[in-house]
Write an enzyme that holds these catalytic residues in place. Structure first.
Site, short mmCIF file in Angstrom:
data_model
loop_
_atom_site.label_atom_id
_atom_site.label_comp_id
_atom_site.label_asym_id
_atom_site.label_seq_id
_atom_site.Cartn_x
_atom_site.Cartn_y
_atom_site.Cartn_z
N ARG A 282 -16.73 -7.74 -13.04
CA ARG A 282 -16.62 -7.98 -11.45
C ARG A 282 -17.81 -8.30 -10.98
NH1 ARG A 282 -13.84 -2.76 -10.23
NH2 ARG A 282 -13.70 -3.85 -7.97
N HIS B 289 -17.32 3.29 -0.51
CA HIS B 289 -16.90 3.34 -1.89
C HIS B 289 -18.10 2.89 -2.75
CE1 HIS B 289 -12.33 3.51 -1.24
NE2 HIS B 289 -13.11 4.66 -0.93
N GLY C 168 -6.97 -5.99 5.77
CA GLY C 168 -7.00 -6.33 4.18
C GLY C 168 -7.21 -5.17 3.34
N SER D 120 -4.76 -1.80 1.68
CA SER D 120 -3.64 -1.32 1.55
C SER D 120 -3.19 -0.08 2.16
CB SER D 120 -3.05 -1.15 0.00
OG SER D 120 -4.16 -0.52 -0.41
C1 BJW Z 1 -4.98 -9.63 2.49
C2 BJW Z 1 -5.24 -10.73 2.08
C3 BJW Z 1 -5.75 -11.64 2.89
C4 BJW Z 1 -4.65 -9.74 0.35
N1 BJW Z 1 -5.96 -11.37 4.14
N2 BJW Z 1 -5.06 -9.23 3.72
C5 BJW Z 1 -5.21 12.81 0.51
C6 BJW Z 1 -3.68 12.60 -0.05
C7 BJW Z 1 -3.37 12.11 -1.41
C8 BJW Z 1 -4.59 11.85 -2.17
C9 BJW Z 1 -6.06 12.08 -2.04
C10 BJW Z 1 -6.22 12.71 -0.72
N3 BJW Z 1 -7.60 12.66 -0.61
C11 BJW Z 1 -7.87 12.38 -1.86
C12 BJW Z 1 -7.02 11.88 -2.74
C13 BJW Z 1 -7.19 11.32 -4.10
C14 BJW Z 1 -7.74 10.01 -3.90
C15 BJW Z 1 -6.63 9.17 -3.27
O1 BJW Z 1 -6.80 8.73 -2.19
N4 BJW Z 1 -5.63 8.77 -3.92
C16 BJW Z 1 -4.58 7.90 -3.56
C17 BJW Z 1 -4.22 7.00 -4.71
C18 BJW Z 1 -3.31 8.52 -3.19
N5 BJW Z 1 -9.09 9.84 -3.28
C19 BJW Z 1 -10.02 10.07 -3.76
O2 BJW Z 1 -10.18 10.55 -4.94
C20 BJW Z 1 -11.46 9.74 -3.19
N6 BJW Z 1 -12.24 10.94 -3.23
C21 BJW Z 1 -12.23 11.93 -2.42
O3 BJW Z 1 -11.20 12.06 -1.53
O4 BJW Z 1 -12.90 12.99 -2.71
C22 BJW Z 1 -12.76 14.46 -2.40
C23 BJW Z 1 -11.32 14.76 -3.19
C24 BJW Z 1 -11.19 14.37 -4.73
C25 BJW Z 1 -10.32 15.04 -5.09
C26 BJW Z 1 -9.41 15.63 -4.57
C27 BJW Z 1 -9.14 15.60 -3.37
C28 BJW Z 1 -10.45 15.33 -2.65
C29 BJW Z 1 -12.32 8.51 -3.77
C30 BJW Z 1 -11.65 7.42 -3.53
C31 BJW Z 1 -12.35 6.36 -4.24
C32 BJW Z 1 -11.65 4.86 -4.39
N7 BJW Z 1 -12.36 3.98 -5.34
C33 BJW Z 1 -11.85 2.78 -5.47
C34 BJW Z 1 -12.55 2.13 -6.66
C35 BJW Z 1 -13.92 1.61 -6.19
C36 BJW Z 1 -14.80 0.88 -7.25
C37 BJW Z 1 -14.13 -0.26 -7.44
O5 BJW Z 1 -13.71 -1.34 -6.58
O6 BJW Z 1 -13.93 -0.28 -8.74
O7 BJW Z 1 -11.93 1.86 -4.41
S1 BJW Z 1 -10.13 2.66 -5.84
C38 BJW Z 1 -9.76 1.00 -4.92
O8 BJW Z 1 -8.95 1.60 -3.88
C39 BJW Z 1 -11.00 0.75 -4.53
C40 BJW Z 1 -10.90 0.35 -3.05
O9 BJW Z 1 -11.84 0.42 -2.28
C41 BJW Z 1 -9.72 1.07 -2.60
C42 BJW Z 1 -8.98 0.71 -1.62
O10 BJW Z 1 -8.30 -0.72 -1.87
P1 BJW Z 1 -8.13 -1.61 -0.84
O11 BJW Z 1 -9.41 -2.16 -0.59
O12 BJW Z 1 -7.18 -1.42 0.10
O13 BJW Z 1 -7.53 -2.84 -1.95
P2 BJW Z 1 -5.88 -3.20 -2.20
O14 BJW Z 1 -5.93 -3.91 -3.48
O15 BJW Z 1 -5.00 -1.88 -2.54
O16 BJW Z 1 -5.30 -3.90 -1.08
C43 BJW Z 1 -5.48 -5.24 -0.56
C44 BJW Z 1 -4.85 -5.19 0.87
O17 BJW Z 1 -5.29 -6.75 1.16
C45 BJW Z 1 -3.36 -5.53 0.40
O18 BJW Z 1 -2.37 -4.75 1.55
C46 BJW Z 1 -2.93 -6.82 0.61
O19 BJW Z 1 -1.70 -7.19 1.44
C47 BJW Z 1 -4.14 -7.51 1.35
N8 BJW Z 1 -4.49 -8.82 1.66
N9 BJW Z 1 -5.20 -10.86 0.65
C48 BJW Z 1 -5.36 -9.98 4.58
N10 BJW Z 1 -6.32 -12.80 2.67
#
Ligand code: BJW
Length: 250
Positions: free
Chosen positions: A72, A125, A193, A195
């Protein structure tokens, strides 16, 4: 999406001074960087990204996890900013001379906002271009691509891991502070962009709404934020953002 939605969004934008943009992988989709949750292809088709992006996966199989991040990393290095990134950089040049600001709170690790010219980018991130030693925490930039072997070894004696935030890890405190400040000062909020599934960033729109700040979503598909947004512009951000800027600043 109707023309009326675009016109309403343009009206909000032309009256705004301090704009916050939360961006996600979708804004880089038109730069040919696959989004996080789109199905993986080729060598990676049988892997689940949500399972690879964890400290547990790295501990269990550092070779596979670092190979995926290196793949990546090279894709990001080859990619170019698209018109969505460029429109946001231009917005900054339009607002700055009037004591305005654009703060981009990005979840992306690809560096494309900065390469498009945006100067106020908060990487929530981390960055896939930076790696750090698991033993000392020292960070390394400009590493060879691809790595000669996996998992890559750090000069400090540990392994190298990407300086990104995995599930269960804390976001960088300085980035969270910068986000908090921007969310307290903004008068317009965009979610572009993403989710809107991953916390804490998924909660930022609610913080803006609680201050009665208009929330505009730009996304190809509906998200959990859609019912709570004031305006939703449905389609590719690389087309909608330039159109929105043109309508707001003809
Ligand atoms: C278009 C398009 C076009 C396409 N034009 N649009 C509260 C509630 C529940 C859970 C938690 C909570 N607090 C914390 C958590 C746990 C967890 C979490 O959120 N889990 C969920 C799955 C529920 N969060 C964490 O662990 C975070 N840490 C934290 O909170 O620490 C304190 C803590 C720890 C433990 C327990 C409690 C508290 C850390 C989160 C880190 C996320 N890391 C990643 C990986 C980064 C490295 C890598 O890239 O590999 O970050 S995961 C991944 O998701 C990445 C992204 O940045 C992130 C978001 O994804 P994103 O960017 O939204 O992408 P997609 O693919 O999901 O969506 C793309 C969108 O684009 C879609 O909607 C398409 O429709 C659209 N699209 N083409 C416009 N052309």
């Amino acid at each position: 999406m109707s023309d009326t939605d675009l016109r309403r969004a343009a009206q909000f934008l032309s009256n705004a001074r301090h704009v916050v943009v939360v961006s996600g992988a979708g804004i880089s989709a038109e730069s040919k960087i696959p989004t996080f949750r789109d199905a993986m292809t080729g060598l990676w088709a049988s892997f689940d990204p949500q399972k690879l992006a964890t400290p547990e996966a790295f501990d269990a199989d550092p070779s596979t996890v670092t190979r995926w991040y290196d793949f990546r990393r090279m894709k990001c290095a080859e990619a170019l900013p698209n018109p969505g990134h460029t429109a946001l950089a231009r917005l900054e040049t339009l607002l700055n001379p009037h004591n305005g600001s654009v703060t981009i709170l990005t979840q992306n690790v690809d560096g494309l906002h900065q390469r498009a010219g945006s100067r106020n980018v908060v990487e929530l991130h981390g960055s896939i271009m930076t790696w750090r030693c698991t033993r000392t925490g020292r960070e390394f930039h400009d590493l060879p691509a691809p790595f000669p072997d996996y998992p890559p070894k750090s000069p400090d004696g540990g392994l190298l891991r990407p300086a990104v935030v995995w599930f269960g890890e804390m976001l960088p405190p300085a980035a969270l502070d910068a986000a908090d400040k921007a969310l307290r000062e903004c008068d317009l909020f965009f979610s572009i962009g993403t989710s809107a599934l991953v916390h804490p960033v998924a909660g930022f729109a609610g913080i803006a709404s609680a201050r009665n700040i208009p929330v505009i979503e730009i996304n190809r598909d509906p998200t959990p934020l859609t019912p709570r947004a004031d305006i939703c512009l449905r389609g590719p951000s690389g087309e909608l953002l330039p159109a929105l800027l043109h309508a707001a600043f003809p």
